[in-house]
Design a protein around this motif. Structure first.
Motif, PDB file in Angstrom:
ATOM      1  N   ILE A 203      -8.985  23.673   0.293  1.00  0.00           N
ATOM      2  CA  ILE A 203      -8.470  22.525   0.982  1.00  0.00           C
ATOM      3  C   ILE A 203      -8.821  21.040   0.387  1.00  0.00           C
ATOM      4  N   ASN A 204      -8.128  20.325   0.576  1.00  0.00           N
ATOM      5  CA  ASN A 204      -8.528  18.891  -0.038  1.00  0.00           C
ATOM      6  C   ASN A 204      -8.132  17.831   0.795  1.00  0.00           C
ATOM      7  N   TYR A 205      -9.190  17.229   1.196  1.00  0.00           N
ATOM      8  CA  TYR A 205      -8.890  16.100   2.271  1.00  0.00           C
ATOM      9  C   TYR A 205      -8.175  14.851   1.715  1.00  0.00           C
ATOM     10  N   LEU A 206      -8.670  14.690   0.472  1.00  0.00           N
ATOM     11  CA  LEU A 206      -7.928  13.485  -0.246  1.00  0.00           C
ATOM     12  C   LEU A 206      -6.429  13.588  -0.242  1.00  0.00           C
ATOM     13  N   LYS A 207      -6.208  15.029  -0.705  1.00  0.00           N
ATOM     14  CA  LYS A 207      -4.740  15.282  -0.772  1.00  0.00           C
ATOM     15  C   LYS A 207      -3.906  15.403   0.351  1.00  0.00           C
ATOM     16  N   GLY A 208      -4.614  15.607   1.351  1.00  0.00           N
ATOM     17  CA  GLY A 208      -3.972  15.504   2.758  1.00  0.00           C
ATOM     18  C   GLY A 208      -3.553  14.177   3.071  1.00  0.00           C
ATOM     19  N   GLY A 209      -4.503  13.176   2.748  1.00  0.00           N
ATOM     20  CA  GLY A 209      -4.337  11.764   3.077  1.00  0.00           C
ATOM     21  C   GLY A 209      -3.176  11.319   2.214  1.00  0.00           C
ATOM     22  N   LEU A 210      -3.184  11.662   0.884  1.00  0.00           N
ATOM     23  CA  LEU A 210      -2.166  11.182  -0.061  1.00  0.00           C
ATOM     24  C   LEU A 210      -0.639  11.628   0.497  1.00  0.00           C
ATOM     25  N   VAL A 211      -0.762  12.797   1.179  1.00  0.00           N
ATOM     26  CA  VAL A 211       0.559  13.337   1.650  1.00  0.00           C
ATOM     27  C   VAL A 211       1.095  12.635   3.057  1.00  0.00           C
ATOM     28  N   TYR A 212       0.179  12.339   3.703  1.00  0.00           N
ATOM     29  CA  TYR A 212       0.365  11.902   5.122  1.00  0.00           C
ATOM     30  C   TYR A 212       0.354  10.501   5.479  1.00  0.00           C
ATOM     31  N   ALA A 213      -0.187   9.400   4.650  1.00  0.00           N
ATOM     32  CA  ALA A 213      -0.398   8.350   4.611  1.00  0.00           C
ATOM     33  C   ALA A 213       0.950   7.462   4.641  1.00  0.00           C
ATOM     34  N   ASP A 214       1.116   6.633   5.431  1.00  0.00           N
ATOM     35  CA  ASP A 214       2.313   5.842   5.237  1.00  0.00           C
ATOM     36  C   ASP A 214       2.543   4.936   3.891  1.00  0.00           C
ATOM     37  N   TYR A 215       1.580   4.371   3.745  1.00  0.00           N
ATOM     38  CA  TYR A 215       1.369   3.890   2.285  1.00  0.00           C
ATOM     39  C   TYR A 215       0.026   3.957   1.685  1.00  0.00           C
ATOM     40  N   LEU A 216       0.185   4.094   0.335  1.00  0.00           N
ATOM     41  CA  LEU A 216      -1.172   4.474  -0.653  1.00  0.00           C
ATOM     42  C   LEU A 216      -1.440   3.243  -1.432  1.00  0.00           C
ATOM     43  N   THR A 217      -2.633   2.817  -1.460  1.00  0.00           N
ATOM     44  CA  THR A 217      -3.115   1.827  -2.308  1.00  0.00           C
ATOM     45  C   THR A 217      -4.325   2.397  -3.027  1.00  0.00           C
ATOM     46  N   THR A 218      -4.347   1.556  -4.214  1.00  0.00           N
ATOM     47  CA  THR A 218      -5.594   1.679  -5.058  1.00  0.00           C
ATOM     48  C   THR A 218      -6.180   0.541  -5.838  1.00  0.00           C
ATOM     49  N   VAL A 219      -7.014   0.512  -6.389  1.00  0.00           N
ATOM     50  CA  VAL A 219      -8.000  -0.603  -6.537  1.00  0.00           C
ATOM     51  C   VAL A 219      -7.616  -1.229  -7.753  1.00  0.00           C
ATOM     52  N   SER A 220      -6.379  -1.081  -8.752  1.00  0.00           N
ATOM     53  CA  SER A 220      -5.795  -1.886  -9.762  1.00  0.00           C
ATOM     54  C   SER A 220      -4.527  -1.302  -9.974  1.00  0.00           C
ATOM     55  N   ARG A 221      -3.767  -2.300 -10.637  1.00  0.00           N
ATOM     56  CA  ARG A 221      -2.435  -1.900 -10.965  1.00  0.00           C
ATOM     57  C   ARG A 221      -2.420  -0.858 -11.992  1.00  0.00           C
ATOM     58  N   ARG A 222      -3.150  -1.173 -12.847  1.00  0.00           N
ATOM     59  CA  ARG A 222      -3.292  -0.108 -14.034  1.00  0.00           C
ATOM     60  C   ARG A 222      -3.887   1.209 -13.356  1.00  0.00           C
ATOM     61  N   TYR A 223      -4.722   1.222 -12.824  1.00  0.00           N
ATOM     62  CA  TYR A 223      -5.235   2.660 -12.170  1.00  0.00           C
ATOM     63  C   TYR A 223      -4.063   3.344 -11.445  1.00  0.00           C
ATOM     64  N   ALA A 224      -3.449   2.543 -10.593  1.00  0.00           N
ATOM     65  CA  ALA A 224      -1.935   2.919  -9.926  1.00  0.00           C
ATOM     66  C   ALA A 224      -1.231   3.751 -10.825  1.00  0.00           C
ATOM     67  N   ARG A 225      -1.203   3.314 -12.214  1.00  0.00           N
ATOM     68  CA  ARG A 225      -0.153   4.024 -13.235  1.00  0.00           C
ATOM     69  C   ARG A 225      -0.882   5.473 -13.855  1.00  0.00           C
ATOM     70  N   GLU A 226      -2.362   5.192 -14.126  1.00  0.00           N
ATOM     71  CA  GLU A 226      -3.182   5.954 -14.679  1.00  0.00           C
ATOM     72  C   GLU A 226      -3.256   7.417 -14.059  1.00  0.00           C
ATOM     73  N   ILE A 227      -3.443   7.151 -12.372  1.00  0.00           N
ATOM     74  CA  ILE A 227      -3.684   8.312 -11.510  1.00  0.00           C
ATOM     75  C   ILE A 227      -2.463   9.018 -11.697  1.00  0.00           C
ATOM     76  N   GLN A 228      -1.407   8.824 -11.943  1.00  0.00           N
ATOM     77  CA  GLN A 228       0.087   9.674 -11.974  1.00  0.00           C
ATOM     78  C   GLN A 228      -0.076  10.323 -13.221  1.00  0.00           C
ATOM     79  N   THR A 229      -0.887  10.395 -14.210  1.00  0.00           N
ATOM     80  CA  THR A 229      -0.913  11.127 -15.542  1.00  0.00           C
ATOM     81  C   THR A 229      -1.958  12.084 -15.475  1.00  0.00           C
TER      82      THR A 229
END
Length: 497
Positions: A203-229
């Motif tokens: 099980i993965n706590y972070l994955k659970g948060g990514l699935v169930y949170a209403d909104y997700l943020t991360t700490v730069s625009r570029r990183y938001a794109r990079e983590i989808q790769t």
């Protein structure tokens, strides 16, 4: 709005990294914008003493944990710092330890239980003590907050209107545990599913948060794109891609109350964009600190954890070449033993060209950023980064790999089209880094051009109010979500334990 932060560390109570700086700067900025803000943290060893506050017990015994193994931590409150209310979860068996996350043997073996308790306690505090409009949780240690809200607490009328935002500060840290952990922390077995918390049989706590949170943020625009790769997604890129419409990148802010060369008490002389004379005195003081001679060449500074993703495989390969360019290197940090050893050995071989201090010293960090001419950050991954922002304010020109927040915050020097604010390279190779440093070295010899670079960087404003306004927009968007928009897996329902 009323916003409740939940995190594993935060200044002025505790710190191991940049998360703690965010938990100081962002809440304070939100209060300045007129919002009510509270923060839930564990009471780690020395936390109250570090903050120099006097807490009061607001809940003498909070019941949390699975019904067959309950725990009864207290909640300390009545602590206000910079307008922010703080609540500390007081469970000495879990949190009164020498360090926050682990010891020399590795991560603490009960981290799953410790941070499940933090998430549960935060929801109970929200329900009984300080009801927010939005809970803003941070990283895997608080990622069970949205999971619990949408499962165990799904039918609780007190919490029905509460929305949840999760910020990922570094996707490389997951909170991954054996599947049996679900039962140990009192979560329903239905969460062991590929669309929820299951992750390659664990099980993965972070994955659970990514699935169930209403909104997700991360700490730069570029990183938001990079983590989808796949290259930067650490196995969670698919999950993030499915939630791309709720994923927002917001660059961390810099706390200029702490990092301002005009009134920094930790440096040898004050200076500003209007008068840079004091920077020369700071350079001499820095070189004296490391017993290095004051030569004509530039001083290259680094303050970093000595680990792979900060680029130290490149740095250790390039040390001879960097000294060959006429640079004097000063470095402060700690991390992997192989890098500590390599840097110490190089400094011993080049005592007039390289100074290394293993460990961390806040005053010395300020001296390095103020006294260096250049600052190197060749990170493989850098979600946001703060030291490049501090360097800009101190007229210390950054040399960075264009990834994550480094890409978003440093404008490449590209004459004659752009003065820029620093030097960037893209390929993660030693040759690319050395070539970039060589360009900076050539620019340094043109004193007029170098001063233009310094002044351009010092004129940038990366303070927290701008970032805080972007977070307010995210909170507002979360608040207007309808009930059928809350949980991505539509069949998850509520589960009571």
């Amino acid at each position: 709005m009323r916003i409740l932060f939940v995190a594993s560390e935060g200044l002025p109570f505790s710190k191991t990294g940049g998360l703690a700086d965010v938990l100081a700067g962002l809440p304070k900025a939100l209060v300045a914008l007129g919002h009510e803000v509270a923060v839930v943290l564990p009471r780690s060893r020395g936390a109250v003493e570090a903050a120099r506050v006097t807490p009061r017990v607001v809940v003498p015994s909070l019941t949390v944990g699975p019904s067959d193994r309950p725990r009864f931590p207290a909640v300390l409150g009545d602590m206000v710092v910079d307008g922010v209310q703080y609540f500390l979860l007081d469970d000495p068996g879990y949190f009164d330890r020498e360090s926050l996350y682990g010891d020399a043997a590795g991560d603490y073996p009960d981290n799953a239980e410790r941070y499940a308790e933090l998430s549960r306690a935060a929801i109970e505090i929200a329900k009984h003590v300080w009801l927010p409009d939005v809970i803003h949780c941070h990283d895997w240690q608080a990622a069970l907050v949205p999971v619990l809200l949408r499962t165990v607490y799904a039918d609780d009328p007190v919490l029905a209107a509460v929305r949840c935002v999760l910020t990922v500060h570094n996707l490389g840290y997951h909170g991954q545990f054996p599947a049996a952990t679900l039962a140990r922390v009192g979560l329903p077995e239905s969460l062991f599913h590929m669309d929820r918390l299951e992750f390659f049989g664990d099980i993965n706590y972070l994955k659970g948060g990514l699935v169930y949170a209403d909104y997700l943020t991360t700490v730069s625009r570029r990183y938001a794109r990079e983590i989808q790769t796949p290259e930067v997604g650490h196995g969670l890129d698919g999950v993030l891609a499915t939630r791309a419409d709720r994923l927002v990148g917001i660059l961390n802010g810099a706390d200029y109350a702490e990092w301002n060369p005009a009134d920094d008490p930790r440096i040898a002389a004050a200076f500003s964009a209007e008068d840079l004379a004091g920077k020369r005195a700071c350079r001499r003081d820095l070189l004296s600190e490391f017993a290095l001679p004051d030569t004509a060449g530039p001083v290259l500074g680094m303050v970093s954890r000595l680990v792979d993703h900060k680029g130290f495989d490149l740095v250790t390969e390039a040390l001879d070449a960097l000294v060959g360019l006429g640079l004097t290197i000063v470095l402060l940090g700690s991390g992997e033993a192989r890098y500590e050893i390599a840097l110490r050995e190089f400094a011993a071989l080049h005592p007039k060209r390289c100074g290394v201090r293993i460990g961390y010293d806040e005053k010395l960090a300020h001296k390095i950023i103020a006294g260096s001419d250049m600052f190197l950050m060749p990170s493989h991954e850098e979600p946001s980064g703060l030291t490049q922002l501090y360097s800009l304010r101190y007229g210390t020109v950054p040399i960075v790999r264009a990834t994550g927040g480094l890409h978003d915050s440093i404008e490449p020097h590209d004459p004659p089209r752009s003065v820029g604010t620093g030097f960037t390279f893209t390929d993660y190779t030693t040759d690319a880094m050395i070539s970039c440093v060589r360009r900076a070295r050539a620019a340094y010899d043109d004193r007029s051009r170098w001063r233009q670079l310094q002044l351009a960087g010092m004129g940038k404003d990366f303070s927290w109010p701008g970032s805080a306004r972007r977070y307010v927009e995210v909170y507002a968007a979360a608040q207007v979500l309808a009930a059928d928009q809350l949980v991505p897996p539509p069949d998850s329902g509520s589960a009571h334990v």
